[in-house]
Design an enzyme around this catalytic site. Structure first.
Site, PDB file in Angstrom:
ATOM      1  N   LYS A 158       0.837  -1.203   0.000  1.00 42.07           N
ATOM      2  CA  LYS A 158       0.000   0.000   0.000  1.00 42.07           C
ATOM      3  C   LYS A 158       0.877   1.259   0.000  1.00 42.07           C
ATOM      4  O   LYS A 158       2.101   1.180   0.054  1.00 42.07           O
ATOM      5  CB  LYS A 158      -0.947  -0.036   1.209  1.00 42.07           C
TER       6      LYS A 158
HETATM    7  C1  LIG Z   1     -10.325  -2.209  -1.451  1.00 43.11           C
HETATM    8  C2  LIG Z   1      -9.682  -2.966  -0.331  1.00 43.11           C
HETATM    9  N1  LIG Z   1     -10.304  -3.004   0.867  1.00 43.11           N
HETATM   10  C3  LIG Z   1      -9.771  -3.653   1.924  1.00 43.11           C
HETATM   11  C4  LIG Z   1      -8.574  -4.318   1.812  1.00 43.11           C
HETATM   12  C5  LIG Z   1      -8.034  -5.043   3.006  1.00 43.11           C
HETATM   13  O1  LIG Z   1      -6.866  -4.477   3.470  1.00 43.11           O
HETATM   14  P1  LIG Z   1      -6.005  -5.243   4.574  1.00 43.11           P
HETATM   15  O2  LIG Z   1      -5.157  -6.228   3.843  1.00 43.11           O
HETATM   16  O3  LIG Z   1      -5.180  -4.168   5.222  1.00 43.11           O
HETATM   17  O4  LIG Z   1      -6.938  -5.878   5.501  1.00 43.11           O
HETATM   18  C6  LIG Z   1      -7.891  -4.316   0.597  1.00 43.11           C
HETATM   19  C7  LIG Z   1      -6.604  -5.019   0.491  1.00 43.11           C
HETATM   20  O5  LIG Z   1      -5.924  -5.045  -0.467  1.00 43.11           O
HETATM   21  C8  LIG Z   1      -8.460  -3.628  -0.515  1.00 43.11           C
HETATM   22  O6  LIG Z   1      -7.845  -3.621  -1.697  1.00 43.11           O
END
Ligand SMILES: Cc1ncc(COP(=O)(O)O)c(C=O)c1O
Length: 399
Positions: free
Chosen positions: A197
């Protein structure tokens, strides 16, 4: 046909070394910060995690922030802290990662998926409005690729219907909409600090909001349901006695990860500028390639450019997207697909009964879309290699 043979057919690849689609940028400052935290003796949730929550809130214009171990956790906690559960409905986009949809199911609420705007692939507010029922409690907007959803329409829409607005800002840390930071556009906002990210803690995330009582409920739920300041119980400021007030979860962020995040945050201006510069270079270099559509950037947005997605003109190609990506991979260019729409995954299709006909935009875009490499460590020469590989593969695959 081009004289140069495709790498998949034995020709020389466009570049000698594989270019991954995404990589984190971690330098000496981050290594030092993690080392110092290791040596401090306080490795799990503590002062660094509290500090990261505060700093992320300040950076995104919000009054309060809680650092957690994923955006998934932040989204789940937000829904729970609003009391959303069985009998309630939550509307979100089919154009997202599974976790946005999964957290709704984990609360026991009903998941309502809607189609997206064809240009931005963000929630289509008209479809959101059409999906509202007396049971609807919240809308989760997803800022796809780092471009904020249309909060000009979504915010008043949610207010009119008395709905909570949650921003899934996993892609959009540092983005702005009409010059207002993501973090101020919804009732609560979830950022992701996953490995690739815009800033990273390895795994991690943050929930930010202007609503202090809401954040305190989320904080209690984030660490087993133990009453406030649970993490202090092993410090000199703490005591052995604690009370569990609700069956909570284990979503706390470690100080090791938070130290990495604090060091990354210092470098965010550099990261943001570089992502923007790479996107501009792609925009310029790809303008000539009429077999490929570039991503639409709304003039109201400061785009975080987490992803740079393009769409193939499949009718003018002899291959499908899967083959096209295979040919690029042989040229040593990594790509991926964001996203396989949620309604197409077996669980949502078979167990929940979502049907393709309800998602005409997602169904049309999905076969053609893919993601090019974009991350601060990429050089201009890397970008030019991607463009050269596209030109080469198009020369062999155009009708
Ligand atoms: C649009 C979106 N929402 C939520 C997430 C979840 O993030 P995390 O891996 O920090 O839980 C992601 C992960 O890539 C995502 O692309």
């Amino acid at each position: 046909m081009s004289a140069e043979a495709l790498a998949i057919d034995g020709g020389a690849p466009v570049r000698a070394k594989f270019l991954p689609v995404a990589l984190p940028s971690v330098g000496e400052a981050e290594k030092q910060a993690v080392l110092e935290t290791l040596e401090s003796g306080w490795v799990t949730t503590g002062p660094k995690a509290i500090e990261l929550g505060r700093r992320i809130a300040a950076h995104s214009g919000a009054a309060h922030g809680l650092a957690v171990n994923s955006a998934t956790g932040a989204l789940h906690l937000a829904l729970l802290a609003w009391g959303i559960g069985p009998g309630d409905e939550v509307i979100t986009s089919t154009w997202t990662f599974a976790s946005t949809a999964n957290v709704v199911l984990h609360t026991g609420a009903t998941l309502v998926l809607v189609d997206v705007d064809p240009k931005t692939l963000n929630l289509d507010p008209a479809r959101v409005e059409a999906a509202i029922t007396p049971r609807t409690k919240a809308v989760i907007a997803v800022d796809f690729a780092g471009q904020p959803a249309d909060y000009d329409v979504l915010r008043p829409l949610c207010d009119r219907h008395g709905l909570k607005l949650l921003a899934d800002a996993a892609h959009s840390f540092g983005a702005r909409w009409n010059d207002r930071p993501v973090g101020t556009l919804a009732d609560a906002t979830a950022f992701s600090f996953y490995a690739i990210k815009n800033i990273t803690t390895g795994e991690g995330g943050c929930l930010v909001t202007g609503d202090q009582p809401f954040l305190e409920r989320a904080q209690v739920l984030s660490l087993h349901g133990i009453s406030k300041d649970a993490w202090k119980r092993y410090s000199s400021a703490g005591a052995w006695y604690y009370e569990v007030t609700v069956p909570g979860f284990k979503y706390n962020l470690t100080d090791l990860a938070a130290a990495l995040g604090l060091a990354q945050l210092e470098r965010w201006p550099e990261f943001d500028a570089r992502r923007g510069a790479i996107a501009r270079r792609y925009d310029e270099r790809l303008a000539e390639l009429d077999l490929l559509a570039r991503p639409y950037a709304d003039p109201r947005a400061h785009h975080a450019w987490h992803l740079y997605t393009v769409r193939l003109d499949l009718e003018r190609l002899t291959v499908d997207r899967a083959r096209f990506l295979e040919l690029l991979k042989a040229e040593n260019i990594g790509t991926t697909v964001n996203f396989i729409p949620v309604h197409k995954h077996p669980y949502y299709r078979d167990a929940l009964g979502f049907r393709p006909d309800d998602f005409p935009v997602a169904e049309r875009v999905y076969p053609a879309i893919f993601t090019l490499p974009i991350y601060p460590r990429m050089t201009d020469a890397d970008v030019d290699d991607v463009v050269a590989a596209l030109v080469k593969v198009f020369a062999h695959t155009k009708r």
